[in-house]
Design a protein around this motif. Structure first.
Motif, PDB file in Angstrom:
ATOM      1  N   GLU A  95     -13.267  11.489 -20.442  1.00 15.09           N
ATOM      2  CA  GLU A  95     -12.734  12.852 -20.454  1.00 15.09           C
ATOM      3  C   GLU A  95     -12.468  13.201 -19.406  1.00 15.09           C
ATOM      4  N   GLY A  96     -12.628  12.610 -18.258  1.00 17.58           N
ATOM      5  CA  GLY A  96     -12.267  13.325 -16.789  1.00 17.58           C
ATOM      6  C   GLY A  96     -13.562  13.456 -16.208  1.00 17.58           C
ATOM      7  N   PRO A  97     -13.456  13.904 -14.792  1.00 17.62           N
ATOM      8  CA  PRO A  97     -14.506  14.103 -14.176  1.00 17.62           C
ATOM      9  C   PRO A  97     -15.437  15.258 -14.640  1.00 17.62           C
ATOM     10  N   PRO A  98     -16.807  15.493 -14.515  1.00 13.98           N
ATOM     11  CA  PRO A  98     -17.689  16.544 -14.861  1.00 13.98           C
ATOM     12  C   PRO A  98     -17.136  17.916 -14.197  1.00 13.98           C
ATOM     13  N   GLY A  99     -16.237  17.840 -13.052  1.00 17.56           N
ATOM     14  CA  GLY A  99     -15.842  19.280 -12.804  1.00 17.56           C
ATOM     15  C   GLY A  99     -14.850  19.854 -13.840  1.00 17.56           C
ATOM     16  N   GLN A 100     -14.242  18.997 -14.441  1.00 23.07           N
ATOM     17  CA  GLN A 100     -13.056  19.380 -15.558  1.00 23.07           C
ATOM     18  C   GLN A 100     -13.984  19.743 -16.856  1.00 23.07           C
ATOM     19  N   ARG A 101     -15.017  18.844 -16.979  1.00 16.02           N
ATOM     20  CA  ARG A 101     -15.501  19.144 -18.433  1.00 16.02           C
ATOM     21  C   ARG A 101     -16.588  20.431 -18.306  1.00 16.02           C
ATOM     22  N   MET A 102     -16.939  20.799 -17.124  1.00 14.70           N
ATOM     23  CA  MET A 102     -17.864  21.759 -16.947  1.00 14.70           C
ATOM     24  C   MET A 102     -16.989  22.922 -16.996  1.00 14.70           C
ATOM     25  N   GLY A 103     -15.776  22.962 -16.318  1.00 12.45           N
ATOM     26  CA  GLY A 103     -15.041  24.092 -16.149  1.00 12.45           C
ATOM     27  C   GLY A 103     -14.667  24.513 -17.534  1.00 12.45           C
TER      28      GLY A 103
ATOM     29  N   LYS B 294      -5.863  20.598  -8.354  1.00  8.56           N
ATOM     30  CA  LYS B 294      -7.252  20.541  -9.014  1.00  8.56           C
ATOM     31  C   LYS B 294      -7.587  19.207  -9.050  1.00  8.56           C
ATOM     32  N   ALA B 295      -9.249  18.929  -8.614  1.00 13.53           N
ATOM     33  CA  ALA B 295      -9.742  17.729  -8.759  1.00 13.53           C
ATOM     34  C   ALA B 295      -9.624  17.327 -10.479  1.00 13.53           C
TER      35      ALA B 295
ATOM     36  N   ALA C  63     -15.705  22.953 -10.135  1.00 16.66           N
ATOM     37  CA  ALA C  63     -14.608  23.034 -11.022  1.00 16.66           C
ATOM     38  C   ALA C  63     -13.573  23.398  -9.941  1.00 16.66           C
ATOM     39  N   THR C  64     -13.493  23.971  -8.912  1.00 16.33           N
ATOM     40  CA  THR C  64     -12.677  24.453  -8.202  1.00 16.33           C
ATOM     41  C   THR C  64     -12.053  23.796  -7.058  1.00 16.33           C
ATOM     42  N   ALA C  65     -12.725  22.593  -6.964  1.00 15.07           N
ATOM     43  CA  ALA C  65     -12.457  21.766  -5.668  1.00 15.07           C
ATOM     44  C   ALA C  65     -11.162  21.047  -5.923  1.00 15.07           C
ATOM     45  N   THR C  66     -10.425  20.717  -4.872  1.00 14.95           N
ATOM     46  CA  THR C  66      -9.108  19.946  -4.975  1.00 14.95           C
ATOM     47  C   THR C  66      -9.213  18.741  -4.910  1.00 14.95           C
ATOM     48  N   ALA C  67      -8.298  17.755  -5.510  1.00 14.31           N
ATOM     49  CA  ALA C  67      -8.210  16.387  -5.404  1.00 14.31           C
ATOM     50  C   ALA C  67      -8.523  15.935  -4.064  1.00 14.31           C
ATOM     51  N   GLY C  68      -7.916  16.493  -2.945  1.00 12.26           N
ATOM     52  CA  GLY C  68      -7.997  16.168  -1.861  1.00 12.26           C
ATOM     53  C   GLY C  68      -9.574  16.234  -1.182  1.00 12.26           C
TER      54      GLY C  68
END
Lengths: 368, 368
Positions: A360-368, A194-195, A11-16
């Motif tokens: 709904e966006g990548p799992p990173g967002q959904r888990m966060g 944020k990614a 959840a904390t990863a950047t897009a880059g």
């Protein structure tokens, strides 16, 4: 495609970070496959008509896979890259794609058309059902030989071009670009976001483009079986965009350009669908249904191209009427395959859970 | 078919009364249509290639309708008739059916094939969509003219035969038989039984025969769109019964006999379905769904026959390769129509409420 397993971005990863990780992997694949592909091309006598030496084996196919994915990511997530660099890279990747894709495409087309003749003339391997509508027809072996000869020639030409370019400075420069991508993609400001915030909006744009292009397809008709739409009633005579090349000659060009105009929106959807599919990969989301639809549209493209080849072969001077007759059957058969692919697409698309809204966006967002 | 409205037989009617009423009506139709059909045939110059003088107009079609229905009733409810008389009558009705059906069949086949060429070559009336895959092809007008010429010739021959026979003693004898049917069908003992007891068991036999024949069809495959079954993978090389004529010539015969064997079980179902349909009429039951399936199988037959005509035309000596190529496309197109008809049948059949089990006998019984 299960061989690009993305670890779900935290959840904390950047897009880059997320996109760099994807590109590092794909660029690595590219760099590993490149020498293999060069070696294969050099070792393969291009003039060999045999189907036993597949042109698209190992290295070349791996290279094509990586080229498509890097190009797709640079297109869809363009906002996080240095624009000039991304633009140039995409142009060079497109060049390599066009260069490398031809020979395997001719190979597949040859396999498809010869299999069609064999199946129609009842010479297919035992166990695959009864004879076809051309069983024992005297034109079948001649048509088969003609198609084989013309496609082998085309494949040989494509092979020579590949051989020439595989040692060119242009390819070396592209390899250098890919080396740079391993861990060091030239990113710009939005990459620090944020990614889960930056990537979904850009992937959504890819899905929006796909959705809009699909909307323009005659999908309701396509989902009704046996409309004969790929043989009769082609979608209007007006060229549908720059993809359509109206041939210079007069009368035989009528059908060619009508068919090209009819197929063009589907070919366009195929490209957009691949982009959407790779965008899901970047975001670490499963895309099995897109993979399946991608396969259907690949079939659509290959059948449409094979149909053109059959029609072109039928214009060869001094062929016998029997040969021409068989080529007419094969041409119609391939257009039937085009229609079948459209039917498969039209039946499956509405059931897709991943419309733009459902995405709904990548799992990173959904888990966060 | 709403023009044979049977008043529901009363619960007390005998089988003979119900069937006589039906035959009286149909024989009346026959006798009214006969002079009209004779007049039409005499007034029609058989050699006219124009489609503006439909061969199957008015009287002839009415006559065919009555012939099919009387023949069907004599077959399905054979137990209530004097056997020798019924057998002879059916043979004579079959003769007239074969005699009269040919010219309208050639007419429909001509209309079907010329429309297919027009549609494929984009010369169809405006408003019917874009061009076809043969748009502007130089072989299209030649193939059209060839098909037109060959079918006109066949139609002319059929017409001459009709003209000859329409004044024959054989036809007069058959007309006498039909006259006898008006109120005086030669019945035997079972005709005295209650309609609600005698007729359903015989109609049920017709449905059982239909059901068994449909069971033998590759229905599951047919109900899956785009299997290519009518072009590839024809149903086995072995002739499927006496309906299949294996042509004497060697190689071109392979495909012809394979196609004939593939189509034969469907043609057989068509005949059984017509019988079941007429059996429902006799019993005064609605049969709209059978009428619809009957129409589908008529299309199947006509497309299969048209495909044969296209293949035969392609074997005409000294045609150009362009003509042969167009005929190949048309042949495949008609086989596609065959497949489409099978798909329509395969999709609809399982939804039929009137399986043998669901068929509960005529209303007379149900109301009683």
């Amino acid at each position: 495609m299960t061989d690009a397993p993305m670890t779900a971005p935290a959840a904390t990863a950047t897009a880059g970070e997320v996109i760099s990780r994807y590109l590092t992997e794909q660029a690595g694949n590219f760099l590993r496959a490149l020498p293999q592909a060069v070696g294969e091309a050099g070792a393969r006598p291009g003039a060999l008509p045999s189907l036993n030496s597949p042109a698209g084996s190992g290295g070349t196919l791996e290279l094509l896979r990586a080229v498509r994915r890097v190009g797709g990511a640079l297109h869809t997530f363009g906002a996080v890259f240095e624009p000039g660099w991304a633009h140039e890279s995409r142009a060079e990747l497109r060049w390599l794609l066009n260069l490398l894709a031809q020979e395997p495409a001719y190979q597949r087309r040859s396999a498809r058309l010869l299999a069609a003749v064999d199946s129609l003339s009842g010479a297919a391997p035992a166990g695959e059902g009864g004879p076809g509508m051309l069983a024992g027809h005297q034109g079948a072996p001649k048509a088969r030989a003609l198609l084989d000869r013309q496609l082998t020639l085309a494949r040989t030409r494509a092979h020579s071009t590949v051989l020439q370019e595989l040692r060119s400075a242009r390819l070396h420069a592209l390899a250098d670009r890919m080396t740079l991508l391993v861990g060091e993609a030239p990113l710009v400001e939005p990459a620090r976001g944020k990614a889960g915030e930056v990537l979904p909006s850009q992937a959504a744009a890819a899905f929006a483009a796909l959705g809009a292009a699909v909307q323009a397809l005659p999908l309701r008709r396509a989902a009704t079986a046996y409309q004969g739409d790929a043989l009769h009633r082609l979608g209007g005579a007006e060229p549908a965009g720059p993809a359509v090349v109206v041939p210079p000659q007069g009368r035989t060009g009528d059908a060619d350009s009508a068919l090209a105009a009819d197929d063009a929106p589907w070919h366009r959807v195929r490209i957009l669908l691949k982009r959407a599919r790779y965008a899901l990969e970047v975001c670490g989301r499963p895309g099995d249904q897109l993979v399946e639809l991608d396969r259907v549209l690949d079939c659509h493209q290959e059948a449409a191209d094979a149909a053109v080849t059959a029609a072109t072969a039928a214009r060869t001077p001094r062929i016998t009427p029997a040969t021409a007759y068989v080529l007419g059957v094969v041409h119609a058969d391939q257009r039937l395959e085009v229609e079948a692919a459209r039917f498969a697409f039209g039946s499956r698309w509405p059931e897709l859970p991943l419309s733009l809204d459902g995405w709904e966006g990548p799992p990173g967002q959904r888990m966060g």
